[in-house]
Design an enzyme around this catalytic site. Structure first.
Site, PDB file in Angstrom:
ATOM      1  N   HIS A 181       0.810  -1.223   0.000  1.00  0.00           N
ATOM      2  CA  HIS A 181       0.000   0.000   0.000  1.00  0.00           C
ATOM      3  C   HIS A 181       0.839   1.267   0.000  1.00  0.00           C
ATOM      4  O   HIS A 181       1.857   1.368   0.650  1.00  0.00           O
ATOM      5  CB  HIS A 181      -1.010   0.042   1.154  1.00  0.00           C
ATOM      6  CG  HIS A 181      -0.431   0.032   2.545  1.00  0.00           C
ATOM      7  ND1 HIS A 181       0.735  -0.611   2.879  1.00  0.00           N
ATOM      8  CD2 HIS A 181      -0.882   0.597   3.693  1.00  0.00           C
ATOM      9  CE1 HIS A 181       0.956  -0.448   4.174  1.00  0.00           C
ATOM     10  NE2 HIS A 181       0.010   0.280   4.694  1.00  0.00           N
TER      11      HIS A 181
ATOM     12  N   HIS B 192      -2.883   8.224  10.077  1.00  0.00           N
ATOM     13  CA  HIS B 192      -1.438   8.219  10.331  1.00  0.00           C
ATOM     14  C   HIS B 192      -0.677   8.251   9.019  1.00  0.00           C
ATOM     15  O   HIS B 192      -1.250   8.031   7.959  1.00  0.00           O
ATOM     16  CB  HIS B 192      -1.010   6.954  11.098  1.00  0.00           C
ATOM     17  CG  HIS B 192      -1.125   5.682  10.314  1.00  0.00           C
ATOM     18  ND1 HIS B 192      -2.261   4.908  10.296  1.00  0.00           N
ATOM     19  CD2 HIS B 192      -0.260   5.034   9.484  1.00  0.00           C
ATOM     20  CE1 HIS B 192      -2.075   3.856   9.522  1.00  0.00           C
ATOM     21  NE2 HIS B 192      -0.864   3.910   9.010  1.00  0.00           N
TER      22      HIS B 192
ATOM     23  N   HIS C 177       1.130  -6.642  11.503  1.00  0.00           N
ATOM     24  CA  HIS C 177      -0.176  -6.593  10.857  1.00  0.00           C
ATOM     25  C   HIS C 177      -0.436  -7.923  10.145  1.00  0.00           C
ATOM     26  O   HIS C 177       0.484  -8.495   9.561  1.00  0.00           O
ATOM     27  CB  HIS C 177      -0.200  -5.541   9.740  1.00  0.00           C
ATOM     28  CG  HIS C 177      -0.102  -4.125  10.169  1.00  0.00           C
ATOM     29  ND1 HIS C 177      -0.992  -3.523  11.015  1.00  0.00           N
ATOM     30  CD2 HIS C 177       0.773  -3.151   9.837  1.00  0.00           C
ATOM     31  CE1 HIS C 177      -0.677  -2.257  11.168  1.00  0.00           C
ATOM     32  NE2 HIS C 177       0.399  -1.999  10.483  1.00  0.00           N
TER      33      HIS C 177
ATOM     34  N   TYR D 247       2.857   1.847  16.282  1.00  0.00           N
ATOM     35  CA  TYR D 247       2.144   3.131  16.179  1.00  0.00           C
ATOM     36  C   TYR D 247       2.450   3.940  17.416  1.00  0.00           C
ATOM     37  O   TYR D 247       2.481   3.401  18.528  1.00  0.00           O
ATOM     38  CB  TYR D 247       0.632   2.928  16.125  1.00  0.00           C
ATOM     39  CG  TYR D 247       0.134   2.307  14.852  1.00  0.00           C
ATOM     40  CD1 TYR D 247      -0.032   3.066  13.700  1.00  0.00           C
ATOM     41  CD2 TYR D 247      -0.192   0.967  14.808  1.00  0.00           C
ATOM     42  CE1 TYR D 247      -0.507   2.493  12.532  1.00  0.00           C
ATOM     43  CE2 TYR D 247      -0.659   0.390  13.639  1.00  0.00           C
ATOM     44  CZ  TYR D 247      -0.825   1.162  12.513  1.00  0.00           C
ATOM     45  OH  TYR D 247      -1.291   0.602  11.365  1.00  0.00           O
TER      46      TYR D 247
ATOM     47  N   GLU E 217       3.676   5.960  12.326  1.00  0.00           N
ATOM     48  CA  GLU E 217       3.936   4.520  12.321  1.00  0.00           C
ATOM     49  C   GLU E 217       5.338   4.302  11.768  1.00  0.00           C
ATOM     50  O   GLU E 217       5.805   5.077  10.928  1.00  0.00           O
ATOM     51  CB  GLU E 217       2.909   3.814  11.412  1.00  0.00           C
ATOM     52  CG  GLU E 217       3.084   2.294  11.300  1.00  0.00           C
ATOM     53  CD  GLU E 217       2.110   1.628  10.314  1.00  0.00           C
ATOM     54  OE1 GLU E 217       1.414   2.330   9.569  1.00  0.00           O
ATOM     55  OE2 GLU E 217       2.073   0.383  10.292  1.00  0.00           O
TER      56      GLU E 217
HETATM   57  C1  M3P Z   1      -2.084  -0.030   8.557  1.00  0.00           C
HETATM   58  C2  M3P Z   1      -1.129  -0.648   7.657  1.00  0.00           C
HETATM   59  C3  M3P Z   1      -6.610   0.460  10.353  1.00  0.00           C
HETATM   60  C4  M3P Z   1      -5.534  -0.279   9.740  1.00  0.00           C
HETATM   61  C5  M3P Z   1      -4.294   0.163   9.574  1.00  0.00           C
HETATM   62  C6  M3P Z   1      -3.298  -0.575   8.867  1.00  0.00           C
HETATM   63  C7  M3P Z   1      -6.506   1.883  10.679  1.00  0.00           C
HETATM   64  O1  M3P Z   1      -1.713   1.100   9.075  1.00  0.00           O
HETATM   65  O2  M3P Z   1      -0.043  -0.094   7.527  1.00  0.00           O
HETATM   66  O3  M3P Z   1      -1.435  -1.689   7.063  1.00  0.00           O
HETATM   67  O4  M3P Z   1      -7.631  -0.111  10.607  1.00  0.00           O
HETATM   68 FE    FE Z   2      -0.053   2.014   8.220  1.00  0.00          FE
END
Ligand code: M3P
Ligand code: FE
Length: 309
Positions: free
Chosen positions: A202, A216, A248, A257, A267
């Site tokens: 992403h 963020h 994640h 974070y 992050e």
């Molecule tokens: C990330 C990422 C939320 C998910 C965030 C995920 C705010 O920040 O880097 O994959 O639900």
């Molecule tokens: Fe992220």
């Protein structure tokens, strides 16, 4: 034609001196310049040590913390004209920012995305180079850089009341590729992860929340050991950690974070997988999203979902 990558994020902070101290000494960014701009007021520009563009973060003093806009770079100069037409066909109000109006970039276009944030597209960015140079460069930065010192910015996440509508805009109008999504029981998108021309899972993600909000932005670190060291640096400096160090499920990235001293969430991120342009979309169900968010903890933290800028 296409969107290459995130170029810079422009934010407001009510204490520019404190924020500058944090972003240089704790995050370990390079301060590029500080200017009292006739329109923006007191403004600081920052970049990471391996970034080639003039800056990746603009912070200006304002009593209200928040995001002014975010900017993506397009692949070629002609893309701006093509995007201007596509955006107008979609019904977006598009304005031109001319060369000389913004520090570090030339001609660009500005518009509001369906979830209310102001976005810019630019091709002409001022290239000032990384700190290693291009002549017999050392493969590593000086060992005495202060703070976390990430090599570059990686991605950002904005909120949207209607994630599906925002996702369609980023895919159909801007041409970003969907890599992962979270669906509720009715098949509605609660979160989407989108990539430009990079091979990262992403460049921008959109998760359900108030329109206009910034959740963020993230800095890239080269491996898990740097994430662990970043946690030590954050804790040593009394920075409030929001979650992590952890992993994640979505993107598979390793993460922490935390909050800057004025409450903006940052992050640090590493790992993740290599995405090919023909990659099939990964889907998470709402029930399993705890693992998607924080794989070890398996929680959907309310502070994490509700706190934004
Ligand atoms: C990330 C990422 C939320 C998910 C965030 C995920 C705010 O920040 O880097 O994959 O639900
Ligand atoms: Fe992220």
């Amino acid at each position: 034609m296409g969107i290459l990558r995130l170029a810079h994020i422009d934010v407001r902070t009510p204490d520019l001196d404190l924020a500058t101290a944090y972003y240089t000494e704790v995050m370990g960014l390079q301060q590029v310049q500080r200017t009292v701009d006739p329109e923006l007021g007191d403004t600081v520009y920052f970049k990471c040590w391996d970034e080639e563009d003039h800056h990746s973060l603009r912070m200006r003093y304002n009593p209200r913390t928040g995001m002014d806009s975010f900017t993506f770079r397009v692949e070629s100069e002609d893309d701006l004209h093509d995007y201007e037409k596509k955006l107008a066909d979609y019904g977006a109000q598009v304005s031109r920012v001319s060369k000389g109006e913004a520090v570090g970039q030339g001609e660009s276009i500005r518009f509001e995305v369906p979830s209310g944030q102001i976005m810019e597209l630019v091709w002409d960015v001022e290239k000032t180079g990384n700190i290693l140079g291009k002549s017999n460069p050392s493969p590593v930065p000086p060992p005495d850089l202060p703070g976390i010192a990430p090599p570059r910015m990686d991605h950002m996440l904005v909120n949207a009341e209607e994630v599906g509508e925002a996702a369609r805009f980023f895919q159909d109008v801007l041409g970003l590729r969907l890599t992962e999504q979270v669906l509720d029981g009715n098949g509605h998108q609660l979160g989407v992860w989108l990539a430009g021309r990079t091979n990262s899972p992403h460049d921008i993600a959109i998760v359900n929340g108030p329109n206009g909000a910034l959740h963020h932005w993230a800095y890239w670190l080269d491996d898990w050991d740097h994430i662990r060291k970043a946690a030590d640096t954050l804790a040593y400096n009394g920075v409030q950690i929001d979650q992590g160090p952890t992993r994640h499920g979505v993107t598979r990235g390793n993460t922490i974070y935390f909050f800057d001293p004025l409450g903006i969430r940052n992050e640090v991120f590493t790992g993740g997988y290599w995405v090919d342009p023909d990659q099939e979309i990964i889907t998470w169900t709402e029930q399993e999203f705890g693992k998607g968010l924080f794989y070890y903890e398996n929680i959907v933290s309310q502070r994490f979902l509700r706190m934004h800028t």
